[in-house]
Design a protein around this motif. Sequence first.
Motif, PDB file in Angstrom:
ATOM      1  N   GLN A  69       0.852  -1.183   0.000  1.00 16.36           N
ATOM      2  CA  GLN A  69       0.000   0.000   0.000  1.00 16.36           C
ATOM      3  C   GLN A  69       0.888   1.232   0.000  1.00 16.36           C
ATOM      4  O   GLN A  69       1.962   1.224   0.598  1.00 16.36           O
ATOM      5  CB  GLN A  69      -0.866   0.053   1.257  1.00 16.36           C
ATOM      6  N   ASP A  95      -5.004  -0.490  -7.292  1.00 13.94           N
ATOM      7  CA  ASP A  95      -6.339  -0.444  -6.676  1.00 13.94           C
ATOM      8  C   ASP A  95      -7.286  -1.479  -7.281  1.00 13.94           C
ATOM      9  O   ASP A  95      -8.475  -1.228  -7.470  1.00 13.94           O
ATOM     10  CB  ASP A  95      -6.951   0.960  -6.786  1.00 13.94           C
ATOM     11  N   ILE A 132      -5.085   6.194   0.225  1.00 17.08           N
ATOM     12  CA  ILE A 132      -4.374   4.912   0.196  1.00 17.08           C
ATOM     13  C   ILE A 132      -4.599   4.248  -1.154  1.00 17.08           C
ATOM     14  O   ILE A 132      -5.719   4.236  -1.676  1.00 17.08           O
ATOM     15  CB  ILE A 132      -4.895   3.978   1.311  1.00 17.08           C
ATOM     16  N   TYR A 134      -3.487   0.600  -3.472  1.00 14.26           N
ATOM     17  CA  TYR A 134      -3.003  -0.774  -3.376  1.00 14.26           C
ATOM     18  C   TYR A 134      -2.312  -1.162  -4.676  1.00 14.26           C
ATOM     19  O   TYR A 134      -2.884  -1.002  -5.751  1.00 14.26           O
ATOM     20  CB  TYR A 134      -4.167  -1.734  -3.123  1.00 14.26           C
TER      21      TYR A 134
END
Length: 183
Positions: A69, A95, A132, A134
Amino acid sequence: MKCLFKLLFILLHISFIQMGHAQPLNITEMRIISPSPSNCNSIDLDDSKWPSIYLSELPKNTKFCLRTQIHIEEDTLSGSSLYLSMLASSRIYWDGYLIYENGAVAETLLLEEPGEIDVIVQIPNRLLNEGIHYIAIEGSNFHLGNNIESDFYNLAILETQQVYDYVVNNACLLYTSDAADDS
């Protein structure tokens, strides 16, 4: 050729600092599981108990899932690219969205198609917002073999325009280096 990409990355890093651009975000450690689950790209996948490894410790001759992350505080990464240097076939997710496929990731040597070692992938601006994010890499490296004494892995987020400007401005260096490798 590998040395050329190491040199390119170092020079890009130096030029970003000198020109006042955002420094590259280098990612050296990720969580891993092998064999890779079918939902490696899912942002809902709980990887909190997976071991963390440095990219240089990547296991050989396997299919794997790497995840991390990152936090973006501002929209300063608009127009950014992801640079991946890895001796593996890979699918790169941001993401949960597939942003690049390199070779054919597979469960066996026979099904795997080797990918390029170094890739630069533009991250869609719609995916670069504050918060955030990913990053997941589903990969396999069955074609790697066991004879590699040292390897170089790198994952970084860079400003796309700076990558292209550097490549265009130094095309002679790239051409000359490639020609020297062929002799």
